[in-house]
Design an enzyme around this catalytic site. Structure first.
Site, PDB file in Angstrom:
ATOM      1  N   GLU A 138       0.786  -1.343   0.100  1.00 35.14           N
ATOM      2  CA  GLU A 138      -0.080  -0.064   0.011  1.00 35.14           C
ATOM      3  C   GLU A 138       0.796   1.229  -0.038  1.00 35.14           C
ATOM      4  O   GLU A 138       0.517   2.112  -0.685  1.00 35.14           O
ATOM      5  CB  GLU A 138      -0.876  -0.060   1.049  1.00 35.14           C
ATOM      6  CG  GLU A 138      -2.102  -0.982   1.157  1.00 35.14           C
ATOM      7  CD  GLU A 138      -3.059  -0.691   0.018  1.00 35.14           C
ATOM      8  OE1 GLU A 138      -4.394  -0.287   0.478  1.00 35.14           O
ATOM      9  OE2 GLU A 138      -2.661  -0.737  -0.927  1.00 35.14           O
ATOM     10  N   THR A 191      -6.232   7.317  -6.316  1.00 32.67           N
ATOM     11  CA  THR A 191      -6.485   7.579  -4.722  1.00 32.67           C
ATOM     12  C   THR A 191      -5.506   8.816  -4.418  1.00 32.67           C
ATOM     13  O   THR A 191      -6.291   9.580  -3.429  1.00 32.67           O
ATOM     14  CB  THR A 191      -5.914   6.123  -4.375  1.00 32.67           C
ATOM     15  OG1 THR A 191      -6.529   5.136  -4.754  1.00 32.67           O
ATOM     16  CG2 THR A 191      -5.711   6.257  -2.619  1.00 32.67           C
TER      17      THR A 191
END
Length: 317
Positions: A138, A191
């Site tokens: 991530e 994102t």
């Protein structure tokens, strides 16, 4: 601790998509769904190191270099941690969900990778201890090692990330009859862009409202109390800002609520939306209504309906 050579020559693992934030729980709530998800196949190699030999379903958009790939970096950091840089694996990644979908695509790949290598080596670490390595995926994907996608994908079920320093993750039981509808409109939200538009400061009034909803949602899930779940699935901080990135967001949300959903909001950073319902039939009806709302302005979409996935990743044939 004793480590072994790979106990199997090849292994395939599926890791599920996830819904992060869950309305009021920005960066602290997440849960896993049954589908979609990502799958990885690892094959033992005599050549040390991690190699991404193929990626299927990404339209050539993802890096093949292991150190630049979320699954690859998760496996690499895991092997470094356990002192097994002598291990060699070739990886084939099957992307089975859209990129930039808000469904935890990068997290699913990282979880599938680290879970697979741990299984291949005979489970030298318990599953919960794999979380930091998946979080490195991530960090690579969006610049922040957040856990609200990787934790539910790895552990299954509904997860609360109470703290990052130290890392403290709690798994919450959910009602068996709770169903999730996911609708992914065929648009993309980055994102990093979705984080960039967020405000750095929040009013005391909205903070108090949000804290009440966070507490109410957890209590509603654990009791269980569907009315309380419904009243608590409200986000007064993040959703009003990010909704502008999703065409027809308000119309799709109203369609979900009008068709019996307990609540509806953005999945992760979007553009996917999720809704929770009390049964499968309602969840299917909610999905059809949300898809119709998007289609009314020419936006096609994919819909998925499932129970909360309490298993997490699994080895597949």
């Amino acid at each position: 601790m004793r480590f072994h050579c790979p106990t199997v020559k090849s292994i395939s693992v599926f890791a599920p998509a996830t819904v992060a934030n869950v309305a009021c729980g920005f960066d602290i709530f997440g849960f896993a769904v049954a589908n979609p998800g990502d799958q990885i196949t690892l094959t033992a190699s005599d050549q040390p190191g991690v190699r991404i030999t193929d990626i299927i379903g990404d339209e050539g958009r993802l890096p093949r270099e292991a150190e630049r790939n979320t699954a690859g970096i998760a496996i690499q950091t895991y092997l470094q941690h356990i002192g097994r840089t002598d291990v060699g694996v070739d990886a084939v990644l099957h992307k089975q969900m859209p990129l930039g979908s808000g469904l935890g695509s990068s997290a699913a790949s990282a979880v599938a990778g680290v879970f697979a290598i741990n299984e291949m080596l005979g489970r030298p670490l318990p599953t919960v201890e794999l979380l930091p390595f998946a979080m490195e995926g991530e960090r690579l994907a969006c610049g922040s090692a957040h856990a609200d996608n990787v934790a539910p994908s790895l552990l299954g079920g509904f997860v609360v990330v109470r703290s990052y320093s130290p890392l403290d993750v709690i798994r919450i039981e959910t009602p068996a009859a709770l169903y999730c509808t996911l609708v992914h409109p065929d648009i993309e939200v980055n994102t990093k862009d979705a984080r960039f538009i967020l405000k750095n400061e929040v009013s005391l009034k909205n903070t108090i409202i949000q804290m009440g909803n966070v507490a109410g949602l957890i209590a509603g899930l654990m009791k269980p109390d569907y009315g309380l779940i419904s009243r608590s699935l409200v986000d007064v901080i993040i959703e009003p800002v990010r909704a502008i990135l999703i065409p027809e967001f308000n119309e799709a949300k109203h369609a979900a609520l009008d068709n019996g959903a307990l609540g509806c909001s953005i999945s992760g950073s979007g553009p996917s939306m999720f809704a929770l319902s009390r049964d499968a039939d309602t969840a299917q009806q909610v999905g059809a209504a949300m898809q119709q709302a998007f289609l009314s302005v020419g936006i096609t979409s994919e819909a998925y309906v499932s129970e909360i996935n309490k298993q997490g990743p699994r080895v597949v044939d």
